[in-house]
Every structure is written in structure tokens, then in C-alpha cells.
Motif scaffolding. Structure first.
Motif, mmCIF file in Angstrom:
data_model
loop_
_atom_site.group_PDB
_atom_site.id
_atom_site.type_symbol
_atom_site.label_atom_id
_atom_site.label_comp_id
_atom_site.label_asym_id
_atom_site.label_seq_id
_atom_site.Cartn_x
_atom_site.Cartn_y
_atom_site.Cartn_z
ATOM 1 N N CYS A 150 0.843 -1.190 0.000
ATOM 2 C CA CYS A 150 0.000 0.000 0.000
ATOM 3 C C CYS A 150 0.885 1.249 0.000
ATOM 4 O O CYS A 150 0.390 2.362 -0.058
ATOM 5 C CB CYS A 150 -0.933 0.002 1.207
ATOM 6 S SG CYS A 150 -0.077 0.099 2.785
ATOM 7 N N CYS A 166 1.661 1.563 7.654
ATOM 8 C CA CYS A 166 1.118 0.201 7.605
ATOM 9 C C CYS A 166 2.136 -0.728 8.264
ATOM 10 O O CYS A 166 3.326 -0.654 7.958
ATOM 11 C CB CYS A 166 0.878 -0.185 6.148
ATOM 12 S SG CYS A 166 0.608 -1.933 5.889
ATOM 13 N N CYS A 200 3.882 -2.890 5.331
ATOM 14 C CA CYS A 200 4.655 -2.105 4.364
ATOM 15 C C CYS A 200 5.669 -1.203 5.073
ATOM 16 O O CYS A 200 6.759 -0.972 4.571
ATOM 17 C CB CYS A 200 3.733 -1.268 3.491
ATOM 18 S SG CYS A 200 2.537 -2.276 2.609
#
Ligand SMILES: [Zn+2]
Length: 109
Positions: A20, A25, A28
Motif C-alpha cells: 500500500c 502500515c 509495508c
């Protein structure tokens, strides 16, 4: 996603990760941080390092929340102070100190 050529026998599976692209996140962001650390590790000298954590008093945090650009000014000034302090301390030794400033705006206090 995992891909494999259906025309070849014994071809290797190819894994393609989705992201993403957000540093916030958990999945990520971890990849982002690992890449950042790897890049920094290539840049720094193989000598002793100090890890310093500076925090903004809780009473002032709302002001930094409203003035996000102050965070850059604060980290620049913190680096200047650290470099000044080591410059004064290391004057006889003749070395300069480098600093990498990282801003954390959430997480542990
Ligand atoms: Zn993600």
C-alpha cells in the motif's frame, strides 16, 4: 501473488508482493524501515555510534501537531546542539561528528 510458467517444467515460482506504500502500515512500514536502515548502514562509518532519544514534552506536543514543519526545525536544531557539544568536547582530538535525525510522531511515548 505467486506466478509460475505453465509452459515450462521445473520453472521457479515468482513471488510478487503487493504494497500500500504507506510507512504507517505495519507490513509495508516494516519493509520501508528495513530498506531505510540498509541504506543508512551503507552510509555510516564503521565506528562507535551513540543513539540519543529526544522527546517533546507532552504539554508542547499539540503545538507540534498544529505546526508540523516545526519538527524539521527541531530535529535540525537538536543535531546542531549535538554537533556543537561534540565539537567542543572533541576539539583536542580533532574530529567532527555526524548526526542522523529521525522523527517519530507516534508510538511509544
Ligand atoms: Zn501496507
Amino acid at each position: 501473488a505467486e506466478y509460475i510458467c505453465t509452459n515450462c517444467t521445473g520453472s521457479e515460482k515468482k513471488k510478487v508482493a503487493f504494497t500500500c506504500k504507506s510507512r504507517f502500515c505495519n507490513r509495508c512500514g516494516k519493509v520501508y524501515i528495513e530498506k531505510w536502515v540498509e541504506k543508512q548502514t551503507e552510509r555510516i562509518l564503521e565506528i562507535g555510534h551513540r543513539h540519543m532519544v529526544l522527546t517533546v514534552p507532552e504539554e508542547l506536543r499539540v503545538m507540534f501537531y498544529r505546526n508540523r514543519d516545526w519538527l524539521k526545525d527541531l530535529s535540525d536544531k537538536a543535531a546542531e546542539v549535538i554537533q556543537y557539544w561534540y565539537r567542543e568536547k572533541g576539539r583536542k582530538r580533532g574530529y567532527e561528528v555526524g548526526a542522523i535525525a529521525v522523527i517519530h510522531t507516534f508510538g511509544r511515548d
